[in-house]
Scaffold this motif. Sequence first.
Motif, short mmCIF file in Angstrom:
data_model
loop_
_atom_site.label_atom_id
_atom_site.label_comp_id
_atom_site.label_asym_id
_atom_site.label_seq_id
_atom_site.Cartn_x
_atom_site.Cartn_y
_atom_site.Cartn_z
N UNK A 1 -23.65 -25.07 11.74
CA UNK A 1 -23.62 -24.22 13.15
C UNK A 1 -22.73 -23.11 12.79
N UNK A 2 -21.64 -23.39 12.49
CA UNK A 2 -20.70 -21.97 12.31
C UNK A 2 -20.96 -20.97 11.33
N UNK A 3 -21.72 -21.52 10.25
CA UNK A 3 -22.35 -20.67 9.19
C UNK A 3 -23.47 -19.82 9.67
N UNK A 4 -24.24 -20.43 10.37
CA UNK A 4 -25.31 -19.64 10.97
C UNK A 4 -24.90 -18.60 12.20
N UNK B 1 -14.84 -29.51 21.06
CA UNK B 1 -14.75 -28.09 21.16
C UNK B 1 -13.46 -27.75 19.96
N UNK B 2 -12.55 -28.78 19.51
CA UNK B 2 -11.72 -28.58 18.62
C UNK B 2 -12.48 -28.39 17.19
N UNK B 3 -13.40 -29.40 17.07
CA UNK B 3 -14.15 -29.33 15.87
C UNK B 3 -15.02 -28.00 15.88
N UNK B 4 -15.47 -27.46 17.03
CA UNK B 4 -16.36 -26.41 16.98
C UNK B 4 -15.58 -25.03 16.75
N UNK B 5 -14.41 -25.01 17.18
CA UNK B 5 -13.54 -23.76 17.36
C UNK B 5 -13.02 -23.44 15.95
#
Length: 219
Positions: free
Chosen positions: A67-70, A175-179
């Motif tokens: 998701x972060x790459x996209x 959210x820690x994983x996400x950010x």
Amino acid sequence: MTKAGFLYRNGLSLVFLTLFVITLFAQAFTGWKEHNQELQDEHVQELAFGSYLTTGHFISSTFENFQSEFLQMALYVLLTVGLRQQGSAESKSLDEAEEVDREPKPSKDAPGPVKKGGWLLKLYSNSLSITFFLLFFISWGFHLYGSWVDHNVEQQIKGKAAMSVLAYLGEPNFWFETFQNWQSEFLSVLSIVVLTIFLRQKGSPESKPVDAPHMQTGN
């Protein structure tokens, strides 16, 4: 069209596809070992490799990166339409018209939507950013699902109550994983935008010509 062989004509995508498959398998294998070690420490039965691939642990760690790459690519494609960076090979010219900005014209070899026009052409004209954003939201959803399932497995092992997905959205862990992934992608884009002002790689389309002035914008 070039008469070169299939491997020559598709070498870039094939190399990256091969690297993707190898590293995905390596991630799955090492993640399986790590997860089983965690289960062993909690005196819980270990999982077979096939079973591990359906766990929240694997799903979360995989789509957390996707998701972060996209998101990175979606924003990069969209923001480079209107924003500029003086001297960067990744920017459009500051004051000259660009080929990518010209209005599409139907021709024999043009893609189908260009020939049809109307809403199909409008959709196709923005299809790259739309697709990247769709892939981002799908991957973000799988990351949320996997992280939530993995969290509830941990809760169950510890004898604690499971959480609903809405309640989990309020937990800092997700959210820690996400950010931590988002910020690394933004940093990588910033790096190539700025470093291509001053540094070169001969032969790469991501670099300006070696003898180009630093303040030349674009290729």
